[in-house]
Design a protein around this motif. Structure first.
Motif, PDB file in Angstrom:
ATOM      1  N   ILE A 117      47.071  21.316  41.647  1.00 42.82           N
ATOM      2  CA  ILE A 117      48.254  22.120  41.300  1.00 42.82           C
ATOM      3  C   ILE A 117      47.810  23.487  40.803  1.00 42.82           C
ATOM      4  N   THR A 118      48.425  24.549  41.355  1.00 43.02           N
ATOM      5  CA  THR A 118      48.228  25.884  40.792  1.00 43.02           C
ATOM      6  C   THR A 118      49.580  26.358  40.276  1.00 43.02           C
ATOM      7  N   THR A 119      49.608  26.665  38.967  1.00 39.20           N
ATOM      8  CA  THR A 119      50.874  27.052  38.347  1.00 39.20           C
ATOM      9  C   THR A 119      50.640  28.248  37.431  1.00 39.20           C
ATOM     10  N   GLY A 120      51.614  28.615  36.632  1.00 42.07           N
ATOM     11  CA  GLY A 120      51.486  29.776  35.746  1.00 42.07           C
ATOM     12  C   GLY A 120      52.146  31.015  36.322  1.00 42.07           C
ATOM     13  N   ASN A 121      52.114  32.104  35.561  1.00 41.61           N
ATOM     14  CA  ASN A 121      52.835  33.325  35.933  1.00 41.61           C
ATOM     15  C   ASN A 121      51.970  34.358  36.643  1.00 41.61           C
ATOM     16  N   GLY A 122      50.671  34.081  36.785  1.00 40.50           N
ATOM     17  CA  GLY A 122      49.766  35.072  37.370  1.00 40.50           C
ATOM     18  C   GLY A 122      49.747  35.045  38.883  1.00 40.50           C
ATOM     19  N   LYS A 123      49.119  36.088  39.471  1.00 46.64           N
ATOM     20  CA  LYS A 123      48.977  36.176  40.911  1.00 46.64           C
ATOM     21  C   LYS A 123      47.866  35.234  41.389  1.00 46.64           C
ATOM     22  N   ASN A 162      37.588  30.214  34.304  1.00 46.03           N
ATOM     23  CA  ASN A 162      36.810  29.000  34.583  1.00 46.03           C
ATOM     24  C   ASN A 162      37.541  27.981  35.465  1.00 46.03           C
ATOM     25  N   GLY A 163      38.798  28.263  35.832  1.00 41.63           N
ATOM     26  CA  GLY A 163      39.584  27.294  36.588  1.00 41.63           C
ATOM     27  C   GLY A 163      39.357  27.359  38.090  1.00 41.63           C
ATOM     28  N   LYS A 164      39.830  26.332  38.792  1.00 43.55           N
ATOM     29  CA  LYS A 164      39.723  26.294  40.244  1.00 43.55           C
ATOM     30  C   LYS A 164      40.734  27.240  40.883  1.00 43.55           C
ATOM     31  N   GLY A 165      40.349  27.910  41.984  1.00 41.08           N
ATOM     32  CA  GLY A 165      41.313  28.706  42.735  1.00 41.08           C
ATOM     33  C   GLY A 165      40.930  30.162  42.917  1.00 41.08           C
ATOM     34  N   LYS A 166      39.817  30.592  42.323  1.00 35.83           N
ATOM     35  CA  LYS A 166      39.444  32.008  42.390  1.00 35.83           C
ATOM     36  C   LYS A 166      39.055  32.412  43.823  1.00 35.83           C
ATOM     37  N   SER A 167      38.046  31.750  44.385  1.00 36.02           N
ATOM     38  CA  SER A 167      37.627  32.083  45.753  1.00 36.02           C
ATOM     39  C   SER A 167      38.716  31.714  46.747  1.00 36.02           C
ATOM     40  N   SER A 168      39.348  30.549  46.545  1.00 38.01           N
ATOM     41  CA  SER A 168      40.422  30.130  47.450  1.00 38.01           C
ATOM     42  C   SER A 168      41.483  31.202  47.553  1.00 38.01           C
ATOM     43  N   SER A 169      41.884  31.791  46.430  1.00 42.62           N
ATOM     44  CA  SER A 169      42.952  32.796  46.485  1.00 42.62           C
ATOM     45  C   SER A 169      42.460  34.040  47.228  1.00 42.62           C
ATOM     46  N   GLY A 170      41.188  34.369  47.067  1.00 44.50           N
ATOM     47  CA  GLY A 170      40.631  35.490  47.829  1.00 44.50           C
ATOM     48  C   GLY A 170      40.715  35.242  49.321  1.00 44.50           C
ATOM     49  N   PHE A 171      40.353  34.032  49.745  1.00 47.29           N
ATOM     50  CA  PHE A 171      40.404  33.725  51.181  1.00 47.29           C
ATOM     51  C   PHE A 171      41.852  33.631  51.664  1.00 47.29           C
ATOM     52  N   GLY A 172      42.755  33.205  50.794  1.00 46.99           N
ATOM     53  CA  GLY A 172      44.173  33.220  51.151  1.00 46.99           C
ATOM     54  C   GLY A 172      44.656  34.636  51.452  1.00 46.99           C
ATOM     55  N   VAL A 199      44.921  41.519  37.710  1.00 50.52           N
ATOM     56  CA  VAL A 199      43.867  40.615  37.228  1.00 50.52           C
ATOM     57  C   VAL A 199      44.502  39.304  36.797  1.00 50.52           C
ATOM     58  N   THR A 200      43.951  38.206  37.283  1.00 54.15           N
ATOM     59  CA  THR A 200      44.425  36.879  36.883  1.00 54.15           C
ATOM     60  C   THR A 200      43.276  36.084  36.298  1.00 54.15           C
ATOM     61  N   ASP A 201      43.523  35.444  35.157  1.00 53.05           N
ATOM     62  CA  ASP A 201      42.553  34.507  34.583  1.00 53.05           C
ATOM     63  C   ASP A 201      42.964  33.100  34.995  1.00 53.05           C
ATOM     64  N   MET A 202      42.110  32.440  35.769  1.00 51.09           N
ATOM     65  CA  MET A 202      42.424  31.091  36.247  1.00 51.09           C
ATOM     66  C   MET A 202      41.950  30.107  35.187  1.00 51.09           C
ATOM     67  N   THR A 203      42.917  29.610  34.429  1.00 50.47           N
ATOM     68  CA  THR A 203      42.625  28.792  33.258  1.00 50.47           C
ATOM     69  C   THR A 203      42.673  27.311  33.622  1.00 50.47           C
ATOM     70  N   PRO A 204      41.563  26.584  33.430  1.00 53.78           N
ATOM     71  CA  PRO A 204      41.575  25.166  33.804  1.00 53.78           C
ATOM     72  C   PRO A 204      42.456  24.350  32.865  1.00 53.78           C
ATOM     73  N   VAL A 205      43.316  23.519  33.444  1.00 50.93           N
ATOM     74  CA  VAL A 205      44.114  22.572  32.671  1.00 50.93           C
ATOM     75  C   VAL A 205      43.445  21.198  32.775  1.00 50.93           C
TER      76      VAL A 205
END
Lengths: 214, 214
Positions: free
Chosen positions: A49-55, B53-63, B192-198
């Motif tokens: 799941i990716t959630t939150g208000n950020g891009k 530190n959360g998942k989704g940083k590179s994935s969002s770049g490739f998206g 800028v987005t901080d991908m925060t792990p839950v």
């Protein structure tokens, strides 16, 4: 320089020391990483799941779709809420109908339609497509883009959604995006990221850019 | 049911009330969104950073890369640090050499090599590729994947990187990913987005899954 001055000699010693410390630190890091890898050996389909208000929420979902396609995995996409204007990701992925099945709910954002009854009917029809994918083991990874918004607005029942997710094939991965993921869905997921905004171009007067936001 | 009971009649009234409140709320939201859109009218190339530190940083770049490709925009990717094992995104994007130019630094994570001097030389060679793209207006969107890690480890000079970014074509978008983005780079960015792990599947003993993490 062919001749080494005492200064560059001492700098070279300092560099050696820095390289050695780096090597020792990275060797310790490798032990920690190798140990973590040794402990994580189970393979199974995961709910991300990716959630939150950020891009970056939908972008990361589409990044995982193409990553899966790179492994020859069949993918499916159901887009909730969005859809009035075809996006770059839709145009791109529709080029590969045998690798990625793409379904868009249509009608655009809910604040454009302002019609709750019609929105619910559309969300339910979209969930029927999602459920079909969740019952078909030929889909290795499915993306339900902006599903969280449909849940947050009460257009779909979260318990029905979770039951359908839990009944899916054991190795199927599911990616769910959108603001305001309900706690019950977070509890049912394996990996959850909150995309926290630090700053956004929009606030500085820059409008949504093709390729970046749409 | 063909006959309506008083109860279902009152429920129908309640639904009408809910629909009306929904319509009013969404109409107000539309005003706010429309107003924001009216204020944000500038078009320009943006710098987008995904860090944390959360998942989704590179994935969002490739998206964003495939989103741009959907608009017919030419893209470029330079991957820093990663590269020992070909990833799904690399395999996929190499199918479209005229749409996406893909460069991988190679050699894998730095805790595998443990050789700082070699890592610096490789990072500098990768930045040369990045700089070439930043000087070529035919690239509409470029992704520098895991660049933040090369900066954090001191392999590249952040001021040199920022100067090259600022000298790029006015409409070119740049996406930069990786943990630990330096503050100077954040200051120079638009979004800028901080991908925060839950939570993360890895902590529950599930190893990296093809299509999701690689």
């Amino acid at each position: 320089m062919t001749q080494e001055s005492p200064q560059s000699q001492s700098q070279s010693d300092a560099d050696d020391g820095r390289n050695e410390r780096h090597r020792a630190r990275m060797a310790r890091k490798k032990e920690v990483v190798d140990d973590k890898i040794a402990q994580a050996q189970r393979d199974c389909g995961v709910i991300v799941i990716t959630t939150g208000n950020g891009k970056g929420k939908s972008s990361s979902g589409f990044g995982m779709v193409v990553r899966a396609m790179g492994h020859g995995m069949k993918t499916g996409v159901v887009q909730f809420i969005k859809g009035a204007i075809p996006t770059g990701e839709e145009t791109f992925l529709r080029r590969f109908p045998s690798e990625c099945e793409f379904y868009v709910m249509g009608e655009g954002y809910t604040w454009e339609t302002q019609d709750r009854t019609r929105d619910i009917a559309k969300a339910e029809a979209a969930w029927e497509q999602a459920r079909r994918m969740l019952r078909d083991p030929s889909f290795a990874l499915v993306l339900f883009d902006e599903l969280n918004i449909a849940l947050k607005l009460g257009y779909l029942d979260v318990n029905t959604v979770i039951a359908d997710l839990q009944a899916r094939p054991a190795m199927q991965h599911v990616v769910i995006t959108g603001r305001g993921a309900p706690q019950a869905l977070i509890d049912a997921a394996d990996t959850v990221t909150d995309m926290t905004p630090v700053k956004h171009a929009f606030a500085q007067g820059i409008r949504a850019q093709a390729g970046v936001e749409m």
